[in-house]
Design an enzyme around this catalytic site. Structure first.
Site, PDB file in Angstrom:
ATOM      1  N   HIS A  31      21.427 -86.542 -11.827  1.00  0.00           N
ATOM      2  CA  HIS A  31      21.674 -86.119 -10.100  1.00  0.00           C
ATOM      3  C   HIS A  31      21.013 -86.981  -8.934  1.00  0.00           C
ATOM      4  O   HIS A  31      19.747 -87.804  -9.523  1.00  0.00           O
ATOM      5  CB  HIS A  31      20.745 -85.270  -9.872  1.00  0.00           C
ATOM      6  CG  HIS A  31      21.306 -84.202  -8.765  1.00  0.00           C
ATOM      7  ND1 HIS A  31      20.017 -83.995  -8.140  1.00  0.00           N
ATOM      8  CD2 HIS A  31      22.009 -83.061  -8.446  1.00  0.00           C
ATOM      9  CE1 HIS A  31      20.673 -83.843  -6.739  1.00  0.00           C
ATOM     10  NE2 HIS A  31      21.333 -83.034  -7.449  1.00  0.00           N
ATOM     11  N   ASP A  72       8.581 -80.579 -11.332  1.00  0.00           N
ATOM     12  CA  ASP A  72       9.680 -80.393 -11.236  1.00  0.00           C
ATOM     13  C   ASP A  72      10.704 -80.975 -11.673  1.00  0.00           C
ATOM     14  O   ASP A  72      11.074 -81.989 -11.489  1.00  0.00           O
ATOM     15  CB  ASP A  72       9.723 -80.378  -9.182  1.00  0.00           C
ATOM     16  CG  ASP A  72      10.758 -78.578  -9.180  1.00  0.00           C
ATOM     17  OD1 ASP A  72      10.316 -78.259  -9.174  1.00  0.00           O
ATOM     18  OD2 ASP A  72      12.098 -79.242  -8.517  1.00  0.00           O
ATOM     19  N   GLY A  73      11.933 -80.165 -11.540  1.00  0.00           N
ATOM     20  CA  GLY A  73      13.136 -80.319 -12.222  1.00  0.00           C
ATOM     21  C   GLY A  73      13.898 -81.112 -11.074  1.00  0.00           C
ATOM     22  O   GLY A  73      14.593 -81.959 -11.494  1.00  0.00           O
ATOM     23  N   HIS A  74      13.614 -80.545  -9.469  1.00  0.00           N
ATOM     24  CA  HIS A  74      14.210 -81.702  -8.650  1.00  0.00           C
ATOM     25  C   HIS A  74      13.018 -82.686  -8.109  1.00  0.00           C
ATOM     26  O   HIS A  74      12.340 -81.170  -7.258  1.00  0.00           O
ATOM     27  CB  HIS A  74      14.505 -80.156  -7.396  1.00  0.00           C
ATOM     28  CG  HIS A  74      15.975 -81.223  -6.525  1.00  0.00           C
ATOM     29  ND1 HIS A  74      15.308 -82.375  -6.145  1.00  0.00           N
ATOM     30  CD2 HIS A  74      16.983 -80.824  -6.373  1.00  0.00           C
ATOM     31  CE1 HIS A  74      15.624 -82.967  -5.216  1.00  0.00           C
ATOM     32  NE2 HIS A  74      17.366 -82.359  -5.150  1.00  0.00           N
ATOM     33  N   GLU A  96      26.442 -83.862 -10.086  1.00  0.00           N
ATOM     34  CA  GLU A  96      26.341 -85.072  -8.417  1.00  0.00           C
ATOM     35  C   GLU A  96      25.515 -85.483  -9.181  1.00  0.00           C
ATOM     36  O   GLU A  96      24.618 -86.584  -8.165  1.00  0.00           O
ATOM     37  CB  GLU A  96      25.597 -83.940  -7.538  1.00  0.00           C
ATOM     38  CG  GLU A  96      26.180 -82.805  -7.675  1.00  0.00           C
ATOM     39  CD  GLU A  96      25.162 -81.699  -6.329  1.00  0.00           C
ATOM     40  OE1 GLU A  96      24.145 -81.812  -6.328  1.00  0.00           O
ATOM     41  OE2 GLU A  96      25.770 -80.474  -6.141  1.00  0.00           O
ATOM     42  N   CYS A 128      21.976 -77.937   2.090  1.00  0.00           N
ATOM     43  CA  CYS A 128      20.856 -79.645   2.397  1.00  0.00           C
ATOM     44  C   CYS A 128      21.313 -79.683   3.034  1.00  0.00           C
ATOM     45  O   CYS A 128      20.594 -81.386   3.026  1.00  0.00           O
ATOM     46  CB  CYS A 128      20.954 -80.208   0.582  1.00  0.00           C
ATOM     47  SG  CYS A 128      23.016 -80.703  -0.093  1.00  0.00           S
TER      48      CYS A 128
END
Lengths: 676, 676
Positions: free
Chosen positions: A272, A191-193, A324, A420
């Site tokens: 990030h 995943d990208g995150h 971020e 979040c």
């Protein structure tokens, strides 16, 4: 715990075996339980007036076919509910609540109702883009969302013993495990995150199913390899991103996703910040479970870079709101930092994993720093307002009037569209019991001084220890052996009073184990007593270790240095040159306009000024610092002049940083100029 | 000068009547003439290796039908050529050059060839969007481009006497005048980027055609009125902007364009800084030509806000790169400022217009501050590298590694895609003669101490004055009456030596007029001599005025205070609290890493330290400042510690800010901590 690489690894205790009873932390734990969890449930249902809607429950109702409508919110909106359920699971472990459990069970049914036959769950794709599943891992947080589902399910399982949510999670994990992996016909994606990786480890720990560990390992190892999966995927879809519809992107920044090179080769914390620490957490998990020295070395390298070169004094990370993200070594500007609450929570995750691998004070020091200063700063005293950004310096007019500082809020916000942080704070504080202790079969490590009762198998016996702590206001903490019994016989929650009655009794059993108390690096004069008598235990790696045959009623106490102290920065940290910050115990202090007047920049603190702990008119339970400072008053009639400012003595007051912004809005600064 | 509201207004002299001969400024003037103008011609023709292409000449060739191809660059790419021609016009006025004039004439023919039958010229619309003329004034700089054509044409006309380019300009202005205005069938439009307004005033001054003045007045008065023309136009096209294709905008920020309210009601400098000062310049022009006290009051209000609350000590403006804009009062961060070179050039335009209206030292002080510090800092010693952003503080690693500082360059750049600043510097420095003096029929004001010969009609005679100046290095300046004759008889360029021969001769004519020498606010001890004898002229509004019957050979000299001095900021200017800057004469100084080592933030300057002017090893003609300072050295092994930094004496060296970044790249800072 299956297949641990090292039996000596010290793991956190089961949440039901740690019962917090602490004058400082009860406030937060109760706030989460009685205010935050109910409030966030209202938010998830879009019932908080004047706040941005969450859409979360509604999205699930639509996906489950219970309501008509369009998907609302971000791709990862589901995670608001998952993180809430995770917090509920932790809360129920320590504090059963049938009504809350009923609400949660219904929410879980909603999730189960939205799960497709093949195990897939994600309301964004199900409702809005059914044909696009798994085609944009870079942008769409699809595995990230799955990870939060799994974390929620594991917590709920541990908190209630119920399998329903865990089954949903397993079916989803199985679906992903089928689709992604190294085998022919599988996608080599991640995943990208990052988030799924650490969740899969938890699922493995909960179920013993090694496939989940191996899938986490695959995703971690595949990340950043060439050809880069995320780049290839992006090129395939025409170099566009749903985050900026219509625009063709010139390039895509893999460092932002920590996918610019294989994780084992990464030298510095980059990109990030939340993604980074979630990834490092999974790396440390894998280092532990697979006994992987190479991964451990990478974790230590990244830990060292992050905490020794890119961390703020409040234990926050992320020097810029652009992405971020981390920037580079010693770039820690005070007025434009991001320092997201979630990132400090992730840093705590990572710190605890490192403590599991090697119980060293440096990890616990950072964990404590982030917990006492940033995480709790993220939430207002009312439990209904949150900081995402934790600035080191605020000038409210600049937050309004300078676009480069729009992210720096002077007051906590109700609820964000991208919510979040609030549920992240809730899940961290409701699982606080996971961070106080780790243990193996012969040593119990106390990392945090938080009043609590903990039960664990030590030296072949079931031992219950009762901790009392005066922190963060007073430096005395003591550990009493409250009960010893055969494994499985004692240690039920809430038995402190009962067990206390047998303290010192002739029938007390004995157990031989090591009690290791952390000596915080900030305590410059630390002393110990054993049953009231001074004792000098061996201190190694930041822990004072006492190994003996312990009996019920034995008390091992530590006295920490609570002298207020001045903190200085590394000479390369330009933003703090000539400046000083104040700490007392684990707390970092800050100056607020409401106590000191504006502009705060005009204030300075002579090096010789004493720092006096004083009570507060605002809240009776806290300790302020008072000191003799100086205010510079310059020319008032011209912008620039040859007239030197005059220095006037002024009494200064500093408040614990974590409590800033709870009174009248105004300026705030952690660092203050120090004059000779 | 037709229709002046006040005959007492003091106007700049004709450029052919001011001949600069100055050891400091000749370097710049010659650099522009011999290097910058030829280099920029190469850039306009896309012949500078490794620099971004200009596309400008090619666009005109395509528009004129001489070449096939697509338009390249920004909407306003034409203005690169116009500003270059303006600089050429000024240069030819002072220094005829047949070869250069031939090249320029050919370029002008290219423009004429691209002009349509109805007078319209704009290669973007002609080549790329022929049907979209005048439909997006907000975004497309269409009138802005027209304004630069007109400014170029007026300058070229004055410099060469040739009408060709002026005719092109008149036809374009007539076209706009027909299309836009208050009459039925006309559009009530004005440009998103102000510039045409001040250009139309110049065209009026050059031609005496009052329609141009009235069109400028209409556009200024219409700006920000309700219903807002630019907003209506934006809504009509569906709230989209060619700057972000595909995106529908939620709102449009009229304050960015200074079109949020009528200009007379504007209280503070706001929005894009270059647009603001170009607009204020036109407002001051109109206040003068129309004798409009209301506009003058608005100009004074905006001037005061801008220079007393939003200007950097180097005379630069624009606190943020977000919109290259002002932010709010006293928000002047040193490390993220924009401070565009073009904005300081516009500030100089505005200052001179205010001097025309009221010769007050405060205007000339700011003009000098911007000219000596920011404008010249914008250009490298080689004439081929430019700063757009003029930071007050640079940490090269942060410019690379912190996205919030990417706009802050540590080294000057070759040529930008948006090449506004280089030709703007060229046109300002090649017209320097416009800024040294203003005069009316009985008073000549000397605003800047720049060696030069100036001829003007004073007291009914044609008077030639010869100025010699030691600035910025030495504080002596003197004015000698070099020739007096009947109007029109003397004052040819380059006759100083000749006229000097008759100095004091019996045949010398006399003329009665006032010579008004500016007393810079930075000169705390100023003295004067008349023909070598001390004299004490009346000083009002920052000018020392001596009215007498002047004879050839008379010398009026001023001696300025060149003691290096410390500058402090207003107490609300938080970024500079506890810090000091250094100036000597008109020059602001800066500390560079190459002289002082890094990090500069570790340095401080005790208040008692003497500032010693010293020569430089690097360039023999400049004066550095040397002083005894202190370096703090802190802990090197941990990010935060209780170890206070130690102070070590260190000799510090400061260099004129305008020359920073011409040696080895490194840190730079204007402000330094001051210790008691």
């Amino acid at each position: 715990m299956p297949n641990l690489a090292s039996a000596r690894a010290a793991l956190p205790l089961d949440l039901r075996s740690v019962h917090i009873q602490d004058s400082y932390w009860n406030r937060y734990v109760e706030l989460i339980r009685t205010t935050v969890i109910p409030y966030q449930w209202e938010a998830l249902n879009d019932r908080v007036p004047d706040a941005e809607p969450s859409h979360a429950i509604r999205n699930f109702r639509i996906a489950a076919g219970l309501e008509e409508g369009e998907f609302g919110g971000f791709f990862f909106q589901d995670t608001d509910l998952y993180k809430w359920l995770e917090a509920v699971g932790y809360s129920l472990a320590g504090h059963p609540d049938a009504d809350l459990e009923k609400v949660a069970d219904e929410a879980i049914e909603l999730i189960a109702g939205a799960q497709l036959d093949d195990g897939y769950v994600n309301t964004y794709f199900t409702v809005a883009k059914p044909g696009d599943r798994w085609t944009n891992l870079l942008d769409c947080h699809e595995m990230y969302s799955a990870g939060h589902l799994i974390e929620g399910a594991v917590a709920y399982y541990h908190g209630t013993g119920k399998m329903r949510f865990l089954d949903v999670a397993r079916r989803l994990a199985d679906h992903i495990d089928e689709r992604f992996g190294p085998n022919p016909g599988q996608l080599r994606g991640y995943d990208g995150h990052q988030e799924l990786e650490l969740a899969l480890v938890k699922l493995y720990e909960a179920t013993g199913e090694r496939r989940y560990l191996e899938l986490a390992s695959f995703q971690i190892e595949e990340r950043g390899q060439e050809p880069n999966y995320l780049v290839a995927e992006w090129e395939k879809r025409g170099r566009v991103s749903p985050w900026n519809p219509g625009a063709v992107q010139k390039s895509v920044n893999m460092a932002y996703h920590q996918a610019h090179k294989p994780v084992r080769e990464q030298e510095v914390a980059i990109g990030h910040a939340v993604r980074a620490v979630y990834m490092y957490t999974a790396m440390a998990d894998l280092a532990l479970h697979k006994g992987d020295a190479g991964l451990l070395a990478a974790c230590k390298r990244l830990w060292s870079n992050m905490t020794n070169k890119q961390m703020y004094v409040n234990g926050s990370i992320g020097s810029t709101h652009h992405g971020e993200a981390f920037t580079f070594d010693y770039d820690l500007p005070n007025d434009t930092n991001y320092s997201e609450t979630c990132a400090s929570i992730g840093l705590i995750f990572f710190a605890r994993r490192m403590l599991q691998l090697e119980p060293k004070g440096e990890y616990a020091d950072v964990m404590e720093r982030a917990l006492y200063n940033t995480v709790t700063a993220g939430i207002a005293g009312d439990g209904k307002h949150y900081f995402y950004v934790n600035p080191m310096e605020v000038w409210p007019a600049a937050s309004e009037g300078n676009p480069g500082k729009h992210h720096v809020k002077a007051v906590r916000q109700k609820w964000y569209g991208c919510a979040c942080c609030p549920p992240n704070v809730a899940r961290l504080l409701s699982s606080l019991g996971h961070y106080i202790y780790t243990a193996n079969e012969d040593t119990l490590y106390a990392h945090l001084y938080i009043g609590s009762e903990a039960t664990h198998s030590l030296g072949g016996k079931q031992v219950t220890l009762s901790q009392k702590s005066g922190l963060p206001w007073a430096g005395e903490a003591g550990f009493t052996v409250a009960a010893i019994g055969a494994v499985g016989t004692v240690g039920a929650v809430g038995t402190v009073g009962t067990v206390g009655a047998v303290q010192g009794g002739a029938d007390a059993e004995a157990a031989t184990f090591t009690l290791a108390l952390r000596v915080p690096s900030w305590s410059k004069a630390t002393s110990f007593t054993l049953n009231g008598q001074p004792v000098q235990p061996e201190v190694t790696d930041g822990y004072a270790r006492l190994t003996r045959e312990w009996r019920v009623g034995d008390t091992f106490a530590i006295s920490l240095d609570m002298e207020p102290r001045r903190v200085y920065s590394h000479s390369q940290l330009r933003a703090n040159a000539g400046r000083v910050a104040l700490q007392r115990g684990p707390l970092v202090y800050a100056f607020e306009e409401t106590d000191n007047g504006a502009p705060l920049a005009a204030l300075s603190l002579p090096r010789a000024s004493a720092l006096r702990p004083v009570p507060s008119d605002w809240r009776s339970d806290i300790v302020l610092l008072e000191m003799d400072g100086i205010r510079l008053s310059g020319a008032e009639d011209s912008l620039y002049s040859g007239e030197p400012p005059t220095a006037t003595p002024q009494k200064l007051v500093a408040i614990p940083y974590t409590l800033w912004g709870n009174r009248k809005p105004g300026e705030m600064s952690v660092w203050i100029r120090e004059t000779p």
